[in-house]
Design a protein around this motif. Structure first.
Motif, PDB file in Angstrom:
ATOM      1  N   GLY A   1      -1.115  -4.088  -3.302  1.00 25.88           N
ATOM      2  CA  GLY A   1      -2.048  -4.237  -2.328  1.00 25.88           C
ATOM      3  C   GLY A   1      -3.233  -5.344  -2.254  1.00 25.88           C
ATOM      4  O   GLY A   1      -2.852  -6.405  -3.431  1.00 25.88           O
ATOM      5  N   PRO A   2      -4.246  -5.552  -1.506  1.00 24.05           N
ATOM      6  CA  PRO A   2      -4.585  -4.732  -0.452  1.00 24.05           C
ATOM      7  C   PRO A   2      -3.481  -4.849   0.753  1.00 24.05           C
ATOM      8  O   PRO A   2      -3.399  -3.724   1.643  1.00 24.05           O
ATOM      9  CB  PRO A   2      -6.024  -5.029   0.009  1.00 24.05           C
TER      10      PRO A   2
ATOM     11  N   VAL B   1       0.849   0.742   0.622  1.00 22.13           N
ATOM     12  CA  VAL B   1       0.093   0.293  -0.535  1.00 22.13           C
ATOM     13  C   VAL B   1      -0.031   1.419  -1.717  1.00 22.13           C
ATOM     14  O   VAL B   1      -0.393   2.492  -1.153  1.00 22.13           O
ATOM     15  CB  VAL B   1      -1.229  -0.168  -0.206  1.00 22.13           C
ATOM     16  N   GLY B   2       0.286   0.969  -2.734  1.00 26.33           N
ATOM     17  CA  GLY B   2       0.428   2.049  -3.849  1.00 26.33           C
ATOM     18  C   GLY B   2       1.573   2.571  -4.433  1.00 26.33           C
ATOM     19  O   GLY B   2       1.846   3.357  -5.293  1.00 26.33           O
TER      20      GLY B   2
ATOM     21  N   GLY C   1      -6.013   3.865  -4.784  1.00 29.63           N
ATOM     22  CA  GLY C   1      -7.043   2.655  -5.363  1.00 29.63           C
ATOM     23  C   GLY C   1      -6.729   1.551  -5.052  1.00 29.63           C
ATOM     24  O   GLY C   1      -5.921   1.103  -4.263  1.00 29.63           O
ATOM     25  N   ASP C   2      -7.613   0.437  -5.740  1.00 27.53           N
ATOM     26  CA  ASP C   2      -7.536  -1.059  -5.128  1.00 27.53           C
ATOM     27  C   ASP C   2      -6.426  -1.724  -5.987  1.00 27.53           C
ATOM     28  O   ASP C   2      -5.589  -0.760  -6.918  1.00 27.53           O
ATOM     29  CB  ASP C   2      -8.878  -1.534  -5.424  1.00 27.53           C
ATOM     30  N   ARG C   3      -6.031  -2.986  -5.664  1.00 29.84           N
ATOM     31  CA  ARG C   3      -5.107  -3.530  -6.421  1.00 29.84           C
ATOM     32  C   ARG C   3      -5.022  -3.524  -7.836  1.00 29.84           C
ATOM     33  O   ARG C   3      -3.959  -3.158  -8.594  1.00 29.84           O
ATOM     34  CB  ARG C   3      -5.171  -5.021  -6.081  1.00 29.84           C
ATOM     35  N   ALA C   4      -6.012  -3.519  -8.617  1.00 30.56           N
ATOM     36  CA  ALA C   4      -6.566  -3.553  -9.963  1.00 30.56           C
ATOM     37  C   ALA C   4      -5.929  -2.104 -10.376  1.00 30.56           C
ATOM     38  O   ALA C   4      -5.260  -2.044 -11.449  1.00 30.56           O
ATOM     39  CB  ALA C   4      -7.823  -3.906 -10.483  1.00 30.56           C
ATOM     40  N   ALA C   5      -6.414  -1.122  -9.773  1.00 31.58           N
ATOM     41  CA  ALA C   5      -6.183   0.240 -10.103  1.00 31.58           C
ATOM     42  C   ALA C   5      -4.615   0.618 -10.005  1.00 31.58           C
ATOM     43  O   ALA C   5      -4.093   1.304 -10.956  1.00 31.58           O
ATOM     44  CB  ALA C   5      -7.020   1.241  -9.411  1.00 31.58           C
ATOM     45  N   VAL C   6      -4.027   0.120  -9.117  1.00 30.12           N
ATOM     46  CA  VAL C   6      -2.662   0.284  -8.692  1.00 30.12           C
ATOM     47  C   VAL C   6      -1.622  -0.524 -10.090  1.00 30.12           C
ATOM     48  O   VAL C   6      -0.768   0.101 -10.494  1.00 30.12           O
ATOM     49  CB  VAL C   6      -2.148  -0.428  -7.375  1.00 30.12           C
ATOM     50  N   ARG C   7      -2.048  -1.407 -10.150  1.00 30.49           N
ATOM     51  CA  ARG C   7      -1.350  -2.241 -11.316  1.00 30.49           C
ATOM     52  C   ARG C   7      -1.743  -1.486 -12.494  1.00 30.49           C
ATOM     53  O   ARG C   7      -0.749  -1.405 -13.466  1.00 30.49           O
ATOM     54  CB  ARG C   7      -1.763  -3.678 -11.379  1.00 30.49           C
TER      55      ARG C   7
END
Length: 172
Positions: free
Chosen positions: A110-111, A120-121, A142-148
């Motif tokens: 994402g986003p 996304v996710g 979560g956001d991009r950082a959280a998914v990664r």
């Protein structure tokens, strides 16, 4: 696969390292959406050259083909974020390295980039070991950082569980 909630990502990585050292195995990673974060987590540990062989960051579809041997027709048929591509990435990491174990991750961090079928996710994982190939999908919030970050943790925890199962079933 359940995430090992009582350990940090670094601790899980340390547990993986200990098992790989015990078995005299090397690890290769094949990453798309995590962009090298798995390799970074592994090499953050001192002495990782004993068990971490290499990492492939294959963010673009062409890189998946060129670095890992993923067939372009596989990507066209299923999309880069799919079980067949994740499995081909893990197999390709083994074939293009000197490692005995590989893990692969491909997803939509994402986003943007999500679709109704792959929001996304959505992240696909694959693990290749001497006893075979396994895969799983997760949907992280979560956001991009959280998914990664969740992807790195899940991939390493999955590898830990697979190696532990192999240890138990082989009686080593």
């Amino acid at each position: 696969m359940l995430l090992n909630k009582e350990h940090t990502t670094s601790q899980i990585c340390g547990l993986v390292a200990n098992l790989l050292i015990k078995k005299r195995w090397m690890l290769a990673t094949a990453e798309s959406c995590t962009g090298g974060l798995m390799a970074a987590a592994c090499t953050d540990l001192a002495g990782s050259s004993v068990w971490f062989e290499r990492g492939f960051v294959s963010y673009a579809n062409a890189a998946k083909t060129e670095l890992l041997g993923v067939a372009p027709t596989l990507i066209e048929a299923h999309g880069a974020v799919s079980e067949p591509v994740a499995r081909a990435m893990a197999s390709g990491a083994l074939a293009h390295s000197h490692a005995q174990v590989a893990l692969a991750v491909t997803g939509v961090a994402g986003p943007a980039g999500g679709s109704p079928g792959k929001p996304v996710g959505t992240v696909w994982f694959a693990w290749a070991t001497p006893s075979g190939l396994s895969s799983a999908v997760q949907h992280f919030a979560g956001d991009r950082a959280a998914v990664r970050q969740a992807s790195v943790r899940y991939a390493l925890d999955g590898l830990l569980q697979i190696i532990n199962r192999e240890e138990t079933s082989c009686g080593s």
